[in-house]
Design a protein around this motif. Structure first.
Motif, PDB file in Angstrom:
ATOM      1  N   LEU A 113       0.816  -1.207   0.000  1.00  0.00           N
ATOM      2  CA  LEU A 113       0.000   0.000   0.000  1.00  0.00           C
ATOM      3  C   LEU A 113       0.855   1.263   0.000  1.00  0.00           C
ATOM      4  O   LEU A 113       0.544   2.237  -0.704  1.00  0.00           O
ATOM      5  N   THR A 114       1.919   1.279   0.787  1.00  0.00           N
ATOM      6  CA  THR A 114       2.755   2.486   0.849  1.00  0.00           C
ATOM      7  C   THR A 114       3.600   2.648  -0.404  1.00  0.00           C
ATOM      8  O   THR A 114       4.094   3.742  -0.688  1.00  0.00           O
ATOM      9  N   TYR A 115       3.779   1.558  -1.140  1.00  0.00           N
ATOM     10  CA  TYR A 115       4.482   1.656  -2.420  1.00  0.00           C
ATOM     11  C   TYR A 115       3.526   2.104  -3.522  1.00  0.00           C
ATOM     12  O   TYR A 115       3.881   2.909  -4.380  1.00  0.00           O
ATOM     13  N   ALA A 116       2.284   1.577  -3.480  1.00  0.00           N
ATOM     14  CA  ALA A 116       1.299   1.933  -4.506  1.00  0.00           C
ATOM     15  C   ALA A 116       0.973   3.427  -4.462  1.00  0.00           C
ATOM     16  O   ALA A 116       0.812   4.085  -5.498  1.00  0.00           O
ATOM     17  N   ASP A 117       0.842   3.990  -3.259  1.00  0.00           N
ATOM     18  CA  ASP A 117       0.640   5.432  -3.105  1.00  0.00           C
ATOM     19  C   ASP A 117       1.800   5.951  -2.258  1.00  0.00           C
ATOM     20  O   ASP A 117       1.752   5.937  -1.031  1.00  0.00           O
ATOM     21  N   SER A 118       2.845   6.395  -2.940  1.00  0.00           N
ATOM     22  CA  SER A 118       4.058   6.790  -2.227  1.00  0.00           C
ATOM     23  C   SER A 118       3.997   8.213  -1.694  1.00  0.00           C
ATOM     24  O   SER A 118       4.971   8.714  -1.145  1.00  0.00           O
ATOM     25  N   THR A 119       2.827   8.863  -1.823  1.00  0.00           N
ATOM     26  CA  THR A 119       2.712  10.261  -1.389  1.00  0.00           C
ATOM     27  C   THR A 119       2.016  10.405  -0.046  1.00  0.00           C
ATOM     28  O   THR A 119       1.884  11.514   0.460  1.00  0.00           O
ATOM     29  N   SER A 120       1.548   9.286   0.520  1.00  0.00           N
ATOM     30  CA  SER A 120       0.810   9.391   1.780  1.00  0.00           C
ATOM     31  C   SER A 120       0.837   8.049   2.518  1.00  0.00           C
ATOM     32  O   SER A 120       0.935   6.979   1.902  1.00  0.00           O
ATOM     33  N   LEU A 121       0.722   8.129   3.839  1.00  0.00           N
ATOM     34  CA  LEU A 121       0.606   6.928   4.664  1.00  0.00           C
ATOM     35  C   LEU A 121      -0.840   6.651   5.057  1.00  0.00           C
ATOM     36  O   LEU A 121      -1.146   5.594   5.616  1.00  0.00           O
ATOM     37  N   ASP A 122      -1.724   7.592   4.770  1.00  0.00           N
ATOM     38  CA  ASP A 122      -3.107   7.490   5.240  1.00  0.00           C
ATOM     39  C   ASP A 122      -3.868   6.288   4.680  1.00  0.00           C
ATOM     40  O   ASP A 122      -4.577   5.603   5.434  1.00  0.00           O
ATOM     41  N   PRO A 123      -3.783   5.990   3.355  1.00  0.00           N
ATOM     42  CA  PRO A 123      -4.537   4.826   2.857  1.00  0.00           C
ATOM     43  C   PRO A 123      -4.136   3.534   3.555  1.00  0.00           C
ATOM     44  O   PRO A 123      -4.995   2.722   3.912  1.00  0.00           O
ATOM     45  N   ALA A 124      -2.844   3.334   3.763  1.00  0.00           N
ATOM     46  CA  ALA A 124      -2.382   2.118   4.437  1.00  0.00           C
ATOM     47  C   ALA A 124      -2.861   2.092   5.881  1.00  0.00           C
ATOM     48  O   ALA A 124      -3.288   1.051   6.392  1.00  0.00           O
ATOM     49  N   ALA A 125      -2.803   3.249   6.543  1.00  0.00           N
ATOM     50  CA  ALA A 125      -3.248   3.315   7.943  1.00  0.00           C
ATOM     51  C   ALA A 125      -4.730   2.989   8.052  1.00  0.00           C
ATOM     52  O   ALA A 125      -5.153   2.250   8.953  1.00  0.00           O
ATOM     53  N   THR A 126      -5.532   3.516   7.129  1.00  0.00           N
ATOM     54  CA  THR A 126      -6.977   3.282   7.168  1.00  0.00           C
ATOM     55  C   THR A 126      -7.307   1.814   6.952  1.00  0.00           C
ATOM     56  O   THR A 126      -8.095   1.222   7.691  1.00  0.00           O
ATOM     57  N   GLU A 127      -6.703   1.206   5.923  1.00  0.00           N
ATOM     58  CA  GLU A 127      -7.036  -0.181   5.611  1.00  0.00           C
ATOM     59  C   GLU A 127      -6.569  -1.147   6.703  1.00  0.00           C
ATOM     60  O   GLU A 127      -7.262  -2.104   7.028  1.00  0.00           O
ATOM     61  N   LEU A 128      -5.413  -0.879   7.278  1.00  0.00           N
ATOM     62  CA  LEU A 128      -4.834  -1.816   8.246  1.00  0.00           C
ATOM     63  C   LEU A 128      -5.134  -1.466   9.690  1.00  0.00           C
ATOM     64  O   LEU A 128      -4.715  -2.172  10.611  1.00  0.00           O
ATOM     65  N   GLY A 129      -5.866  -0.378   9.907  1.00  0.00           N
ATOM     66  CA  GLY A 129      -6.210   0.012  11.269  1.00  0.00           C
ATOM     67  C   GLY A 129      -5.026   0.482  12.087  1.00  0.00           C
ATOM     68  O   GLY A 129      -4.976   0.285  13.301  1.00  0.00           O
ATOM     69  N   LEU A 130      -4.071   1.123  11.421  1.00  0.00           N
ATOM     70  CA  LEU A 130      -2.891   1.640  12.107  1.00  0.00           C
ATOM     71  C   LEU A 130      -3.024   3.131  12.353  1.00  0.00           C
ATOM     72  O   LEU A 130      -3.816   3.822  11.702  1.00  0.00           O
ATOM     73  N   THR A 131      -2.238   3.640  13.261  1.00  0.00           N
ATOM     74  CA  THR A 131      -2.226   5.074  13.564  1.00  0.00           C
ATOM     75  C   THR A 131      -0.958   5.686  13.000  1.00  0.00           C
ATOM     76  O   THR A 131       0.144   5.166  13.219  1.00  0.00           O
ATOM     77  N   VAL A 132      -1.135   6.779  12.245  1.00  0.00           N
ATOM     78  CA  VAL A 132       0.031   7.514  11.738  1.00  0.00           C
ATOM     79  C   VAL A 132       0.645   8.266  12.911  1.00  0.00           C
ATOM     80  O   VAL A 132       0.010   9.136  13.507  1.00  0.00           O
ATOM     81  N   GLN A 133       1.887   7.924  13.251  1.00  0.00           N
ATOM     82  CA  GLN A 133       2.574   8.559  14.375  1.00  0.00           C
ATOM     83  C   GLN A 133       3.538   9.627  13.864  1.00  0.00           C
ATOM     84  O   GLN A 133       3.883   9.658  12.681  1.00  0.00           O
ATOM     85  N   LYS A 134       3.972  10.502  14.770  1.00  0.00           N
ATOM     86  CA  LYS A 134       4.801  11.635  14.364  1.00  0.00           C
ATOM     87  C   LYS A 134       6.041  11.732  15.244  1.00  0.00           C
ATOM     88  O   LYS A 134       6.037  11.321  16.405  1.00  0.00           O
TER      89      LYS A 134
END
Length: 635
Positions: A405-426
């Motif tokens: 997912l992060t390779y398919a859309d290399s401009t954002s982490l949000d799609p991967a986070a949404t599908e996998l139920g992860l939290t984007v951390q900073k």
């Protein structure tokens, strides 16, 4: 034009050429003209290739092993260094060189030795004893078969055979041990004068000099480049996985892998081994067979088998145990030995059996029939295996999907986070020196400041944080490096200029005084002129702890002083100090004064060094005699 072409291809010569082409195709295959062979090996040793797949698989195993050994604390970037990969590839090449040498020399690993080696592995032991059920379960957990694992162990043992044999030929003489003891215990007497750090001759610094230094050392006075990251992290240990399977699930796994829980018949055996002497010629074979037949006859006539083994067996490993080999499973011994063993009834003695080791006389002392362990007996094992495999399966699925997912859309982490139920951390802003939390990881720092992530704005590739623990990062804020104002760093620049002046002044003075020593002036004369004390150290050994290490090292670097020719050295100390050192005396240790334990230790140390060197040299000579090709660009 077409008509002209047709005319030129219809003559006799054209037909002959065409016929030759057809014949060539018939012999070599038309596909050979269109399909070229592309080499894909990473290394080739003789006719043995180390493929890219094999290299990567073995290197990944090596990397995972090191990460597990260090709990993930080792810098993951280390494994991406070409030098580390090349070092590992050299080990694989050495392995192939040794395997080829074994094959040429006919060296093999006897089945008994292989069995003993496997049985000594702690992972397969329960209460200090080899456990066959544990052995099979552990192998099944890592998707390996007993035969495949035995091949791996045999290969590893084979690569040790020749180096160990070469190493055992190393020896040291008493004279060499004496020389080592003389040097190791050598004591030296020396005198020296310490030249203290001088006071600066000039402390005035003009604005022009200060500004020039500032411009020349601009990189030393920069506000560091900083970045802040968004990141997704996936750790197998933190995954929410259903780890409490019901009996139906476990029974399904039990039925599927039921063969794992079937124990083969085991036989309790003892043996007497009679090795064939000399080069194994007919006469030696005949003598060994006759001796083995006498042992078998004595055992059948009632003589205690254990006593026969203790007095007659050439197997040093089992002789002291009365020939006891313990409980044996099928597939764990030499085929001829095993065939004879499984033809015996309890209490019977075999005829002599020939194997690669010599002639065996076997006694079957007892046997255990094979059995199938019930579901209830192995339920706990199944549950534990399920938990391990399920967590790993979920992690592999999710981590693989995260990467996709992060390779398919290399401009954002949000799609991967949404599908996998992860939290984007900073993270907060941090420099190339690192920051807090995940920003302290060297692999994360390297990825954050890499061109694909920092310059091109892409998501990073996966970053290994530890075993089954990865992260994907992207830069959300970037602050370029900026020069600090001159006024802010003025005091530091002034200090550094003065320190550099003092350092240069100290070296210039030391060089000049040392030149006077080399010119023939004595140390005492120079010390008196400078009103400095000449200090003396007597009986100083190589590992002296109460003397400056730089002085000790310098004293032992100097050659033994000759009469009328003093040995001097200028020694650089800490904090811009120097010393002028004169070596006065060298006293070798008395090798006859040490006790037997110390002498034996010195002998072992020297022998190990010589043995290690001999083994390395032998492998190098084997490599030199083989055609070896290395393709580093394919690692």
């Amino acid at each position: 034009m077409l008509q002209a072409l047709r005319a030129k291809t219809s003559g006799l010569i054209a037909k002959i050429v065409l016929g030759a082409i057809i014949i060539a195709f018939s012999f070599f295959g038309i596909e050979s003209y269109f399909i070229s062979r592309t080499d894909s090996f990473v290394a080739k040793v003789g006719d043995r290739e180390i493929s890219q797949q094999e290299f990567r698989s073995r290197f990944d195993e090596y990397r995972q092993q090191k990460l597990q050994e260090t709990g993930g604390q080792i810098d993951a970037r280390l494994f991406e260094q070409p030098a580390i990969k090349r070092q590992f590839l050299d080990q694989l090449v050495d392995e192939q060189v040794l395997l080829a040498a074994n094959e040429k020399l006919g060296a093999v690993i006897p089945a008994d030795r292989l069995r003993k080696e496997i049985s000594r592995i702690p992972a397969f032991q329960k209460d200090g004893q080899f456990d066959q059920d544990l052995y099979r379960a552990r192998l099944a957990a890592v998707r390996k078969t007993p035969v495949g694992f035995a091949d791996e162990v045999a290969r590893e043992m084979s690569t040790r055979e020749i180096p160990v044999a070469v190493a055992t030929t190393a020896f040291v003489t008493d004279r060499e041990v004496d020389d080592l003891l003389r040097l190791r215990g050598q004591l030296r007497d020396f005198r020296f004068v310490t030249l203290a750090k001088p006071q600066p001759a000039d402390t005035k610094i003009g604005d022009e000099e200060l500004e020039a230094y500032y411009k020349a050392h601009q990189q030393d006075y920069m506000n560091p480049e900083e970045v802040a990251l968004d990141y997704l992290e996936m750790d197998a240990k933190a995954l929410d996985v259903q780890l409490n399977p019901d009996d139906a699930t476990l029974k399904e796994r039990y039925e599927k892998d039921k063969a794992r829980y079937v124990t083969s018949e085991q036989r309790l055996a003892s043996h007497v081994l009679i090795k064939v002497a000399g080069d194994g010629g007919p006469d030696e074979q005949k003598k060994a067979l006759e001796k083995a037949e006498k042992v078998a006859e004595a055992a059948r006539s009632g003589k205690d088998f254990a006593e026969l083994a203790k007095t007659s067996s050439d197997d040093l490993g089992s002789r002291a145990l009365g020939g006891d080999l313990g409980w044996l499973d099928k597939g764990m011994t030499d085929p001829a030995f095993e065939d004879a063993l499984y033809k015996l009834d309890k209490g019977q003695i075999s005829d002599p059996v020939l194997s690669s080791e010599g002639y065996h006389v076997i006694e079957l002392r007892d046997l255990r029939p094979g059995k199938t362990r019930s579901f209830e007996e192995v339920r706990d094992e199944l549950a534990k295996e399920y938990q391990e495999s399920e967590r790993e399966r979920v992690y592999n699925d999710k981590s693989g999907r995260l990467i996709d997912l992060t390779y398919a859309d290399s401009t954002s982490l949000d799609p991967a986070a949404t599908e996998l139920g992860l939290t984007v951390q900073k993270t907060g802003l941090f420099s190339r020196q690192g920051g807090a939390g995940i920003a302290s990881n060297p692999a994360v720092i390297e990825a954050a400041f890499s061109d694909p992530v920092l310059v091109q704005g892409n998501n990073s590739d996966k970053i290994e944080l530890g075993p089954n623990h990865i992260a994907i990062v992207r830069v959300t804020e970037h602050k370029p490096a900026t020069p600090k104002p001159l006024e802010e760093v003025r005091a530091d620049i002034q200090k550094r200029i003065i320190e550099e002046r003092v350092s240069k002044q100290a070296r210039t003075r030391a060089d000049a005084l040392f030149a006077r020593l080399e010119g023939g002036e004595g140390l005492d004369k120079i010390a008196a002129e400078l009103e400095l004390a000449v200090k003396e150290e007597r009986g100083i050994g190589r590992n002296a702890v109460n003397v400056d290490g730089a002085l000790v090292n310098a004293a032992f670097e100097l050659p033994r002083p000759q009469e009328g020719t003093p040995a001097y050295k200028m020694v650089e100390l800490a904090n811009d100090e120097f010393a002028l050192l004169r070596l006065d005396n060298v006293a070798d240790a008395d090798p006859t004064a040490v006790d037997a334990t110390t002498r034996e230790s010195a002998k072992n140390t020297l022998q190990q060094a010589i043995a290690s060197s001999a083994a390395r040299d032998f492998i190098a000579s084997l490599r030199a005699g083989m055609d070896i090709k290395i393709a580093e660009d394919r690692m």
